[in-house]
Design a protein around this motif. Sequence first.
Motif: not given
Length: 355
Positions: A19-28, A30-36, A101-111
Amino acid sequence: MQDYQQVPLIIPSLEPDEKLPRLLEQLKAAGIQNIVLVDDGSGPEYAPFFADAASRHGCVVLRHAVNLGKGRALKTAFNYCLNTWPNAVGCVTADSDGQHTPACILRVMEALCQHPDSLVLGVRDFSGKDVPARSSFGNRITCGVFRFLVGLTISDTQTGLRAVPTGYMRALLQSKGERFEFESNMLIDTKENEVPILEVPIETVYIEENRTSHFHPLRDSARIYAVFGKFLFSSLSSSVVDICLFTLFCALLGGMLPVSLYITVPTVLARIISATYNYLLNYRVVFKSKEGHGMAAAKYVALAVVQMACSALLVSVLYHWVAGGEVLIKICVDVLLFFISFQIQREFVYKHKKT
């Protein structure tokens, strides 16, 4: 305003799977860049997952030699983000199991970018039929506890999707908790640090009915119960002090006072001292107040007078209504007033109002 897609994303991980590499593919995508990523002592057999994350997705991987817990993993990542991106508005934390999901992560980032001083929570809807009973029950318990004992109304206390402003990240580095209890402490400490909480609705996704969750509503919320436990100790010990002092003053002053004042004077003296003890213990230990002593003491005295009057009135009315049982009535009334007093002291007496 900072580009929200560049806000650092922290993903603590213990023994990851596919599930981790699948999530990272989705984040990439979605344009999310700085992942720790934080490898919280997963062991050598899981090293390929983290190596792939670093080489293929450009993730920063921080490692613990042994499992230190989610709280410590988050603190490790907070410290790294503060040193690496000191001008960032904050960071976002997410779980590695695909529930966010990346969409939810982006929503929280924007907030977070829109509200840079707030702790942003990605909150789920627990009313759906697909929500595991364990998760729904656990959330109801902790939400009720937070509302009554801490005075925070939060609809999802267990969410791992959170946006933490930079200033609050620094404060959290010194917050207690090394494992899952740290996430509860993060919410509790918003009151002491005067950090507003903003809730953002997100999708409710459960993988394998959330079997992998290690959150325990009672154990991981222990610090909340400790606040009420301290208040209970303060009240009970104040009663003991009051009784002991009353006995002492009766013995010392008995031969010097007229009969009409034999009970009154020791009662007043004992109550003044025990109330002062109770006030100071609540001020410094229970609620850790930042309110000035003058204002807090005045409010404490006002509450004590009102509470005493309410007790006398309610006991009197109920005694005449039921025609007896005054001792049991007083116990019931005072227990009710005890719980009400706890909330009034927390929210009114010792709470410092920002000017």
